[in-house]
Design a protein around this motif. Structure first.
Motif, PDB file in Angstrom:
ATOM      1  N   LEU A 158      36.931  37.787  34.458  1.00 32.27           N
ATOM      2  CA  LEU A 158      35.764  37.850  35.336  1.00 32.27           C
ATOM      3  C   LEU A 158      36.107  38.481  36.681  1.00 32.27           C
ATOM      4  CD1 LEU A 158      34.031  34.420  34.646  1.00 32.27           C
ATOM      5  CD2 LEU A 158      33.225  36.691  33.988  1.00 32.27           C
ATOM      6  N   ARG A 175      34.379  41.831  38.070  1.00 27.99           N
ATOM      7  CA  ARG A 175      33.712  41.805  39.376  1.00 27.99           C
ATOM      8  C   ARG A 175      34.260  42.900  40.285  1.00 27.99           C
ATOM      9  NH1 ARG A 175      34.774  36.823  42.972  1.00 27.99           N
ATOM     10  NH2 ARG A 175      36.486  38.137  43.602  1.00 27.99           N
ATOM     11  N   ILE A 210      25.468  37.462  37.573  1.00 22.54           N
ATOM     12  CA  ILE A 210      26.362  36.315  37.370  1.00 22.54           C
ATOM     13  C   ILE A 210      27.221  36.069  38.608  1.00 22.54           C
ATOM     14  CG2 ILE A 210      28.182  37.683  36.254  1.00 22.54           C
ATOM     15  CD1 ILE A 210      28.877  35.195  34.602  1.00 22.54           C
ATOM     16  N   TYR A 211      27.633  37.146  39.284  1.00 22.73           N
ATOM     17  CA  TYR A 211      28.507  36.999  40.445  1.00 22.73           C
ATOM     18  C   TYR A 211      27.756  36.562  41.697  1.00 22.73           C
ATOM     19  CZ  TYR A 211      31.782  39.298  37.380  1.00 22.73           C
ATOM     20  OH  TYR A 211      32.590  39.601  36.319  1.00 22.73           O
ATOM     21  N   TYR A 243      28.536  30.316  39.860  1.00 23.59           N
ATOM     22  CA  TYR A 243      29.772  31.098  39.918  1.00 23.59           C
ATOM     23  C   TYR A 243      30.489  30.819  41.245  1.00 23.59           C
ATOM     24  CZ  TYR A 243      33.072  34.935  39.631  1.00 23.59           C
ATOM     25  OH  TYR A 243      34.229  35.678  39.599  1.00 23.59           O
ATOM     26  N   ASN A 264      34.213  28.801  41.728  1.00 22.14           N
ATOM     27  CA  ASN A 264      35.330  29.423  42.427  1.00 22.14           C
ATOM     28  C   ASN A 264      35.644  28.785  43.777  1.00 22.14           C
ATOM     29  OD1 ASN A 264      36.374  31.683  40.730  1.00 22.14           O
ATOM     30  ND2 ASN A 264      34.174  32.001  40.620  1.00 22.14           N
TER      31      ASN A 264
END
Length: 188
Positions: free
Chosen positions: A83, A87, A99-100, A105, A109
């Motif tokens: 991922l 990204r 998604i980011y 997400y 993180n």
């Protein structure tokens, strides 16, 4: 389990795993806060009705699942680095997928517990800093007859002493269960 005992919740966790089997391999992320570790940690709460046999079984299940995650990560089957790479590529093209930008997400993180094994007896006082301002950086060693850790934080609001006390009591309770004794029957 220690963080759960201290705060009553589970948070984003990271454990590094070597991918040195691959050319230019570095690390992949293992996410130790799984449903198996949640179930095990909850069963060790003094108010939970789990007995020694159930707690032993949950330790075994959590350990087996954790080992599976480590093997998958070591073989490049983790998701974090993939991922991250996707990204990075997306950001260079100015087309960042949704998604980011999703709060899930971002939450995934925000790594509160960041750990790494210090497996050499020559490195007894190693460690590293947390990756977020409210996090913990934990370097740990496990040997045949002992274990230990070095925990770092950036200060308040993180209570490192309280965390270490919860880790210590968790390890003692796990030991009691693995010896066939129910720590919940003790007063205190």
């Amino acid at each position: 389990m220690g963080y759960y005992r201290q705060h009553g919740k589970f948070v984003g966790s990271y454990e590094s795993c070597s991918t040195a089997a691959f050319k230019h391999g570095r690390t992949e992320t293992v996410r130790p806060a799984s449903l198996a570790t949640v179930a095990c940690s909850q069963a060790f709460d003094r108010t939970h009705k789990a007995g020694v046999d159930e707690m032993t079984s949950l330790i075994q299940k959590a350990s087996e699942y954790h080992n599976q995650l480590i093997k998958e990560a070591a073989m490049g089957q983790g998701f974090d680095r993939h991922l991250f790479g996707l990204r990075h590529i997306a950001q260079s093209s100015s087309k960042v997928p949704k998604i980011y930008q999703d709060p899930s997400y971002t939450r995934l993180n925000h790594i509160i517990i960041s750990t790494s094994t210090l497996s050499s007896p020559s490195v007894l006082m190693g460690g590293f800093a947390p990756v977020v301002p409210d996090g913990l950086g934990i370097g740990y060693s496990i040997f045949d007859d002992s274990l230990g850790c070095n925990v770092l934080s950036y200060g308040l609001p993180t209570d490192v002493r309280g965390f270490l006390e919860c880790v210590r009591s968790s390890l003692e309770d796990i030991y009691e269960v693995l010896e066939g004794r129910n720590f919940k029957n003790k007063s205190g």
